[in-house]
Design a protein around this motif. Structure first.
Motif, PDB file in Angstrom:
ATOM      1  N   LYS A 112      44.925  36.211  23.694  1.00 57.22           N
ATOM      2  CA  LYS A 112      44.305  37.801  24.294  1.00 57.22           C
ATOM      3  C   LYS A 112      43.317  36.819  25.555  1.00 57.22           C
ATOM      4  O   LYS A 112      43.906  36.646  27.100  1.00 57.22           O
ATOM      5  CB  LYS A 112      42.916  38.333  23.187  1.00 57.22           C
ATOM      6  N   ASN A 118      43.519  33.310  29.208  1.00 54.84           N
ATOM      7  CA  ASN A 118      44.141  32.153  30.564  1.00 54.84           C
ATOM      8  C   ASN A 118      42.217  32.341  30.351  1.00 54.84           C
ATOM      9  O   ASN A 118      41.909  30.886  31.365  1.00 54.84           O
ATOM     10  CB  ASN A 118      43.722  33.309  31.602  1.00 54.84           C
ATOM     11  N   PHE A 119      40.737  32.534  30.062  1.00 55.08           N
ATOM     12  CA  PHE A 119      39.894  32.643  29.839  1.00 55.08           C
ATOM     13  C   PHE A 119      39.617  31.382  28.995  1.00 55.08           C
ATOM     14  O   PHE A 119      38.919  29.675  30.005  1.00 55.08           O
ATOM     15  CB  PHE A 119      39.057  33.295  28.902  1.00 55.08           C
ATOM     16  N   LYS A 168      44.936  38.956  29.020  1.00 56.24           N
ATOM     17  CA  LYS A 168      44.097  38.998  30.131  1.00 56.24           C
ATOM     18  C   LYS A 168      43.919  38.371  30.984  1.00 56.24           C
ATOM     19  O   LYS A 168      43.986  37.349  31.126  1.00 56.24           O
ATOM     20  CB  LYS A 168      43.209  39.969  29.238  1.00 56.24           C
ATOM     21  N   ASP A 169      44.058  39.149  32.145  1.00 54.03           N
ATOM     22  CA  ASP A 169      43.740  38.862  33.603  1.00 54.03           C
ATOM     23  C   ASP A 169      42.076  38.454  32.925  1.00 54.03           C
ATOM     24  O   ASP A 169      41.190  38.983  32.368  1.00 54.03           O
ATOM     25  CB  ASP A 169      44.455  39.686  34.747  1.00 54.03           C
ATOM     26  N   PHE A 170      42.091  37.651  34.897  1.00 52.82           N
ATOM     27  CA  PHE A 170      40.905  37.446  34.738  1.00 52.82           C
ATOM     28  C   PHE A 170      39.698  38.757  35.330  1.00 52.82           C
ATOM     29  O   PHE A 170      40.344  39.501  36.153  1.00 52.82           O
ATOM     30  CB  PHE A 170      40.489  36.378  35.753  1.00 52.82           C
ATOM     31  N   PRO A 171      37.964  39.149  35.098  1.00 53.59           N
ATOM     32  CA  PRO A 171      38.183  39.531  35.492  1.00 53.59           C
ATOM     33  C   PRO A 171      38.044  39.702  37.630  1.00 53.59           C
ATOM     34  O   PRO A 171      37.813  38.756  37.734  1.00 53.59           O
ATOM     35  CB  PRO A 171      36.590  40.373  35.254  1.00 53.59           C
ATOM     36  N   LYS A 172      37.789  40.943  37.933  1.00 53.88           N
ATOM     37  CA  LYS A 172      37.368  40.071  39.414  1.00 53.88           C
ATOM     38  C   LYS A 172      35.929  40.012  39.981  1.00 53.88           C
ATOM     39  O   LYS A 172      34.831  40.737  39.122  1.00 53.88           O
ATOM     40  CB  LYS A 172      37.678  41.821  40.234  1.00 53.88           C
ATOM     41  N   ILE A 173      35.721  39.512  40.460  1.00 55.35           N
ATOM     42  CA  ILE A 173      34.813  38.577  41.025  1.00 55.35           C
ATOM     43  C   ILE A 173      33.708  38.761  42.376  1.00 55.35           C
ATOM     44  O   ILE A 173      33.223  37.907  42.475  1.00 55.35           O
ATOM     45  CB  ILE A 173      34.548  36.933  40.484  1.00 55.35           C
ATOM     46  N   ASP A 174      35.440  39.440  43.278  1.00 58.42           N
ATOM     47  CA  ASP A 174      34.755  39.680  44.845  1.00 58.42           C
ATOM     48  C   ASP A 174      32.847  40.183  44.180  1.00 58.42           C
ATOM     49  O   ASP A 174      32.242  39.793  45.394  1.00 58.42           O
ATOM     50  CB  ASP A 174      35.386  40.822  45.251  1.00 58.42           C
ATOM     51  N   TRP A 199      22.670  18.087  30.056  1.00 59.07           N
ATOM     52  CA  TRP A 199      23.522  19.653  30.951  1.00 59.07           C
ATOM     53  C   TRP A 199      23.077  20.678  30.476  1.00 59.07           C
ATOM     54  O   TRP A 199      22.435  21.351  31.151  1.00 59.07           O
ATOM     55  CB  TRP A 199      25.057  19.041  31.620  1.00 59.07           C
ATOM     56  N   THR A 250      47.057  34.173  37.948  1.00 63.01           N
ATOM     57  CA  THR A 250      46.255  34.952  37.930  1.00 63.01           C
ATOM     58  C   THR A 250      45.721  35.029  38.576  1.00 63.01           C
ATOM     59  O   THR A 250      46.378  34.765  39.876  1.00 63.01           O
ATOM     60  CB  THR A 250      45.061  34.226  36.814  1.00 63.01           C
ATOM     61  N   ARG A 251      44.613  36.045  38.949  1.00 59.65           N
ATOM     62  CA  ARG A 251      43.991  36.387  40.357  1.00 59.65           C
ATOM     63  C   ARG A 251      43.341  36.028  40.840  1.00 59.65           C
ATOM     64  O   ARG A 251      43.212  35.966  42.327  1.00 59.65           O
ATOM     65  CB  ARG A 251      42.994  37.706  39.644  1.00 59.65           C
ATOM     66  N   TYR A 252      42.886  34.777  40.287  1.00 63.65           N
ATOM     67  CA  TYR A 252      41.321  34.088  41.103  1.00 63.65           C
ATOM     68  C   TYR A 252      42.731  32.952  42.170  1.00 63.65           C
ATOM     69  O   TYR A 252      42.132  32.612  42.627  1.00 63.65           O
ATOM     70  CB  TYR A 252      40.934  32.804  39.953  1.00 63.65           C
ATOM     71  N   LEU A 289      30.167  37.892  43.688  1.00 59.07           N
ATOM     72  CA  LEU A 289      29.718  36.938  44.502  1.00 59.07           C
ATOM     73  C   LEU A 289      28.775  38.694  45.324  1.00 59.07           C
ATOM     74  O   LEU A 289      28.206  37.564  46.616  1.00 59.07           O
ATOM     75  CB  LEU A 289      30.842  36.530  44.873  1.00 59.07           C
ATOM     76  N   GLU A 329      42.200  34.686  44.497  1.00 55.23           N
ATOM     77  CA  GLU A 329      41.357  34.971  45.175  1.00 55.23           C
ATOM     78  C   GLU A 329      41.103  34.557  46.123  1.00 55.23           C
ATOM     79  O   GLU A 329      39.521  33.787  47.077  1.00 55.23           O
ATOM     80  CB  GLU A 329      40.167  35.322  44.108  1.00 55.23           C
TER      81      GLU A 329
END
Lengths: 111, 213
Positions: free
Chosen positions: B73, B76-77, A14-20, A83, B127-129, A23, B132
């Motif tokens: 799945k 990427n994470f 799965k690709d990363f979710p949008k974070i625009d 931390w 990836t999207r990043y 932010l 972005e």
């Protein structure tokens, strides 16, 4: 090339979710005193972690088994534990600040 | 000729990942058994050996995870977490220079920095990043995929040589050899993934060109 593993990964990943938008939300968000204090505390804990990692260094691999350690490494585990503890405390205070914001909002609505 | 080359074990990602799991397990078990053999105290085991094995424990979890469906799945994470851990490793090796200034610590910093760059360049590329955060504007492509891998091999060999010169014990020499094998195998894994992504992209471009014609 025999890439069964990468083929399977490529099929399911799965690709990363949008974070625009997230932010933008963070930039507009106004922090109260508790939340500002939590961010400050997190920064302090980061510095404490670095100091502790340097004050209690780990012995380098070759020197561990000798009677006297001659070369040292920065103690990353101690720093990460510090931390992490700092993060949990800061998160608790930040959450408290957020609850106060929500209660204030409710109070204003009821008035 | 070409087929035999690509069917070699070092071009097989599944074999490489299995090999890494075995090497990390041997490393962790061996360093702990040596600690018992040399009568090292509990405090020292927790402080020094866990610090040394930290990256192997992370690698063990990472490579075991990507064998599972959940790991595939969220590949990427998991990579992003691994990149963050390598940020810590670079930070650690930077601060280690202040602890003990020698050729080993400087090369360690160089090696960890190259691994971090290589991981960002390889794992975030698809990836999207990548777009972005405008990472495509950073000149990662100036260095070829092979050269990142060769640099890792070269630096790990120098670390191994400098370790072997100072080590007097046979068991520690084997442990150092396993350390270097792990780094080379990890480099090979990243290299194969980048190669796979490049091949996939060229196939897509060729297919697009054919449909346009």
């Amino acid at each position: 090339m025999n890439d069964n593993l990468f083929d399977e990964i490529d099929k399911y990943k799965k690709d990363f979710p949008k974070i625009d938008k997230d932010l933008d939300y963070i930039k507009k968000y106004e922090f109260n005193f508790y939340q500002k204090f939590a961010i400050f505390l997190e920064l302090v804990f980061i510095f404490i972690g670095i100091i502790l990692g340097n004050v209690f260094p780990a012995c380098q691999q070759n020197g561990i088994y000798n009677s006297v350690c001659k070369s040292f490494n920065f103690n990353i585990l101690l720093a990460i534990i510090t931390w992490f503890v700092g993060f949990i405390i800061a998160l608790f205070i930040f959450g408290l600040g957020h609850i106060i914001i929500l209660l204030n909002m409710l109070n204003h609505k009821n008035k | 000729m070409k087929n035999t080359k690509y069917n070699s074990w070092y071009c097989n990602a599944t074999f490489i990942t299995n090999f890494i799991i075995v090497i990390t397990l041997i490393n962790i078990i061996m360093s702990h058994s040596l600690a018992v053999k040399y009568n090292i105290g509990v405090g020292n085991i927790i402080r020094s050996i866990l610090n040394h094995n930290f990256i192997y424990l992370v690698a063990l979890v990472y490579f075991s995870m990507i064998k599972t469906n959940i790991g595939k799945k969220y590949f990427n994470f998991i990579n992003l977490i691994y990149i963050f851990i390598y940020v810590f490793m670079v930070f650690t090796s930077f601060l280690s220079i202040f602890q003990s200034f020698d050729i080993n610590s400087i090369i360690n910093l160089l090696l960890n920095s190259i691994i971090l760059l290589y991981m960002i360049y390889t794992f975030l590329n698809d990836t999207r990043y990548w777009k972005e955060f405008k990472l495509n504007k950073i000149p990662f492509d100036e260095i070829k995929n092979e050269w990142y891998f060769y640099a890792m091999c070269f630096l790990s060999t120098i670390i191994l040589l400098s370790n072997l010169l100072t080590i007097t014990d046979f068991n520690l020499a084997i442990l150092s050899i396993f350390d270097s094998i792990y780094i080379i195998l990890f480099g090979r894994y990243i290299y194969l993934y980048k190669n796979y992504e490049d091949n996939k992209n060229t196939k897509i471009i060729k297919r697009r060109n054919k449909t346009n014609e």
